[in-house]
Design an enzyme around this catalytic site. Structure first.
Site, PDB file in Angstrom:
ATOM      1  N   ARG A  58      -7.251 -11.779 -10.650  1.00  0.00           N
ATOM      2  CA  ARG A  58      -8.320 -11.702  -9.653  1.00  0.00           C
ATOM      3  C   ARG A  58      -9.668 -12.100 -10.243  1.00  0.00           C
ATOM      4  O   ARG A  58     -10.496 -12.695  -9.542  1.00  0.00           O
ATOM      5  CB  ARG A  58      -8.412 -10.288  -9.080  1.00  0.00           C
ATOM      6  CG  ARG A  58      -7.249  -9.990  -8.170  1.00  0.00           C
ATOM      7  CD  ARG A  58      -7.420  -8.667  -7.500  1.00  0.00           C
ATOM      8  NE  ARG A  58      -6.381  -8.482  -6.508  1.00  0.00           N
ATOM      9  CZ  ARG A  58      -5.812  -7.321  -6.239  1.00  0.00           C
ATOM     10  NH1 ARG A  58      -6.181  -6.236  -6.884  1.00  0.00           N
ATOM     11  NH2 ARG A  58      -4.881  -7.229  -5.324  1.00  0.00           N
ATOM     12  N   LYS A 223      10.340  -3.167   5.872  1.00  0.00           N
ATOM     13  CA  LYS A 223      10.414  -2.685   7.258  1.00  0.00           C
ATOM     14  C   LYS A 223      10.022  -3.727   8.294  1.00  0.00           C
ATOM     15  O   LYS A 223       9.049  -4.462   8.098  1.00  0.00           O
ATOM     16  CB  LYS A 223       9.460  -1.498   7.409  1.00  0.00           C
ATOM     17  CG  LYS A 223       9.856  -0.288   6.610  1.00  0.00           C
ATOM     18  CD  LYS A 223       8.874   0.787   6.944  1.00  0.00           C
ATOM     19  CE  LYS A 223       9.112   2.044   6.148  1.00  0.00           C
ATOM     20  NZ  LYS A 223       7.920   2.895   6.212  1.00  0.00           N
ATOM     21  N   GLY A 379       1.847  -9.960  -0.432  1.00  0.00           N
ATOM     22  CA  GLY A 379       2.894  -8.953  -0.603  1.00  0.00           C
ATOM     23  C   GLY A 379       3.730  -9.176  -1.846  1.00  0.00           C
ATOM     24  O   GLY A 379       3.329  -9.862  -2.788  1.00  0.00           O
ATOM     25  N   GLY A 402      -2.875  -7.963   1.809  1.00  0.00           N
ATOM     26  CA  GLY A 402      -3.122  -7.469   3.161  1.00  0.00           C
ATOM     27  C   GLY A 402      -3.962  -8.445   3.966  1.00  0.00           C
ATOM     28  O   GLY A 402      -3.733  -8.643   5.169  1.00  0.00           O
TER      29      GLY A 402
HETATM   30  P1  AMP Z   1       7.049  -5.294   1.769  1.00  0.00           P
HETATM   31  O1  AMP Z   1       5.891  -4.664   1.048  1.00  0.00           O
HETATM   32  O2  AMP Z   1       7.187  -4.877   3.191  1.00  0.00           O
HETATM   33  O3  AMP Z   1       7.070  -6.803   1.600  1.00  0.00           O
HETATM   34  O4  AMP Z   1       8.363  -4.715   1.093  1.00  0.00           O
HETATM   35  C1  AMP Z   1       8.661  -4.927  -0.237  1.00  0.00           C
HETATM   36  C2  AMP Z   1       9.651  -3.911  -0.664  1.00  0.00           C
HETATM   37  O5  AMP Z   1      10.790  -4.015   0.140  1.00  0.00           O
HETATM   38  C3  AMP Z   1      10.093  -4.090  -2.084  1.00  0.00           C
HETATM   39  O6  AMP Z   1       9.664  -2.986  -2.830  1.00  0.00           O
HETATM   40  C4  AMP Z   1      11.601  -4.133  -1.977  1.00  0.00           C
HETATM   41  O7  AMP Z   1      12.251  -3.374  -2.966  1.00  0.00           O
HETATM   42  C5  AMP Z   1      11.873  -3.556  -0.616  1.00  0.00           C
HETATM   43  N1  AMP Z   1      13.145  -4.027  -0.076  1.00  0.00           N
HETATM   44  C6  AMP Z   1      13.558  -5.301   0.024  1.00  0.00           C
HETATM   45  N2  AMP Z   1      14.806  -5.359   0.517  1.00  0.00           N
HETATM   46  C7  AMP Z   1      15.190  -4.086   0.754  1.00  0.00           C
HETATM   47  C8  AMP Z   1      16.395  -3.490   1.229  1.00  0.00           C
HETATM   48  N3  AMP Z   1      17.433  -4.251   1.598  1.00  0.00           N
HETATM   49  N4  AMP Z   1      16.448  -2.141   1.330  1.00  0.00           N
HETATM   50  C9  AMP Z   1      15.399  -1.399   0.949  1.00  0.00           C
HETATM   51  N5  AMP Z   1      14.228  -1.886   0.481  1.00  0.00           N
HETATM   52  C10 AMP Z   1      14.135  -3.225   0.377  1.00  0.00           C
END
Ligand code: AMP
Length: 421
Positions: A58, A223, A379, A402
């Protein structure tokens, strides 16, 4: 693979918003000679327990902006936040930790430090600052007025300088005193985006404004609920949306599949169905993983097996996309001319479930070397591309998690609006 009729996309209201962003408010049109310039940077770098910087990405990202002002003969006053101090000053969140390294990154330029961002010490330091010198102010978030967007606090900061530059893309989605409120104290000729802000906006616009087709978005992560707005905004824009990660299982269940103990948001099943239906209307092809690597526990040394993603037994959870999904996704990516990637394909932090994410990273890098434009948009996909060592082989890696997500969701970012007003 569908290649969308361009006319469809131009009708979208989403693109109208993006067209209004004036990236001409660039520092290139300003000569900073003998000017004092207050620059909002995002120096929120990770520090170890001894206050050593563990990743200076950064800081490096804003060096071109600082150098441009110094080379013009201007004086630079830098302001940033660092960490999340609770109430008032905390030594571990002091920007003092960054002074020496900042001076090194600037090739030995003297960096003064004001141990308060407002008050007499900062006023004196700003007043005596000479052209070619840098002053770093103490952590803005030692005052709650910063995150409250307080007008008096913003005016105190504005008073130090002739010109305001915002180069903190990582906080552009926050309406804070230093990112948004302060801009009202400068007229249009005296405020601008720094180079980092400019390149983040320009690169995001390459995806969302008249992109070369086919356009493919790869959306993963934990999610669906975190990515709903992104998906809704990308539907009219993209030819293909590839879905991976935990969020895939909500879609698979919504289609009647059995997902066992995989991450699944029951409250979002109907929304997932709506997205799948809307994709048909929008002529967007949505790809869900045909197979998965499932585990009998959320653990690096769990038992694993390969199964069809829509018939996962109770007691098992999908933690990565399987080889058939990888192969299908690689094909789609290879045929794409514009690629956006946000979110990993599995729990890539554990080696056993990292294959899908790294295979996608390689596919994106290969497509880029064959002429596609690729944006790694925030992300954990940024962490994944960095870990894979392929970050130099994609077109652009966003520095603002974000903020990039909100930009791509079609939201107006206060830090951008404030410069353009
Ligand atoms: P995000 O911040 O929403 O992009 O989510 C990233 C996180 O999603 C990472 O820490 C991953 O470990 C988690 N993740 C990815 N695939 C899965 C999965 N199939 N089940 C649970 N967590 C997951």
């Amino acid at each position: 693979m569908i290649i969308k009729d361009k006319g469809l996309v131009f009708e979208s209201g989403l693109l109208f918003f993006y067209k209004k962003i004036n990236i001409m408010a660039s520092i290139d049109k300003i000569n900073f000679q003998n000017k004092k310039v207050i620059v909002r940077v995002d120096f929120n770098v990770p520090l170890d327990e001894n206050g050593n910087i563990t990743d200076d990405t950064r800081m490096r990202a804003s060096i071109p902006t600082i150098k441009k002002i110094l080379n013009d003969g201007g004086a630079v006053i830098l302001m940033s936040h660092l960490g999340r101090p609770k109430s008032g000053p905390e030594a571990k969140f002091s920007l003092n930790h960054l002074v020496k390294h900042l001076s090194e990154l600037l090739g030995g330029v003297k960096v003064h430090f004001a141990d308060d961002c407002i008050g007499n010490s900062a006023i004196m330091a700003a007043q005596s600052l000479q052209p070619g010198e840098v002053l770093l102010l103490e952590n803005l978030r030692f005052y709650k007025e910063e995150t409250a967007g307080d007008v008096d606090f913003a005016q105190k900061l504005a008073n130090y300088a002739d010109i305001y530059v915002n180069d903190a893309f990582g906080t552009a989605h926050r309406a804070h005193a230093s990112t948004a409120t302060i801009a009202q104290f400068f007229d249009k000729e005296h405020k601008a985006f720094g180079y980092l802000m400019e390149s983040e906006i320009k690169n995001a616009n390459k995806v969302i404004q008249n992109p070369e087709r086919p356009v493919t978005a790869i959306i993963g992560g934990a999610k669906v609920s975190d990515k709903i707005q992104l998906l809704e905004n990308l539907l009219p824009l993209c030819d293909n949306i590839i879905i991976g990660g935990g969020m895939a299982y909500t879609f698979i269940k919504a289609k009647g599949g059995h997902v066992g103990n995989s991450l699944c948001e029951e409250d979002y099943l109907s929304l997932a169905t709506k997205i799948l239906d809307k994709a048909i209307i929008d002529h967007t092809q949505i790809f869900l993983p045909e197979d998965s690597i499932v585990a009998d526990a959320f653990s690096a040394d769990a038992n694993t097996k390969k199964v069809s993603s829509d018939s996962i037994d109770e007691g098992w959870m999908g933690l990565d996309i399987g080889p058939k999904a990888i192969s299908k996704y690689q094909d789609v990516i290879a045929q794409s001319k514009t690629i956006l990637w946000n979110g990993p394909m599995g729990v890539f932090e554990m080696e056993a479930f990292s294959k899908g994410t790294y295979a996608i990273a390689e596919a994106v890098a290969d497509a880029t070397s064959n002429g596609a434009f690729s944006l790694i948009g925030g992300g954990d996909s940024v962490a994944a591309i960095n870990k894979s060592g392929l970050s130099e082989k994609v077109s652009y890696v966003s520095t603002g998690g974000g903020a990039m997500l909100e930009f791509l969701e079609g939201k107006s970012l206060p830090g951008i609006i404030a410069i353009n007003e």
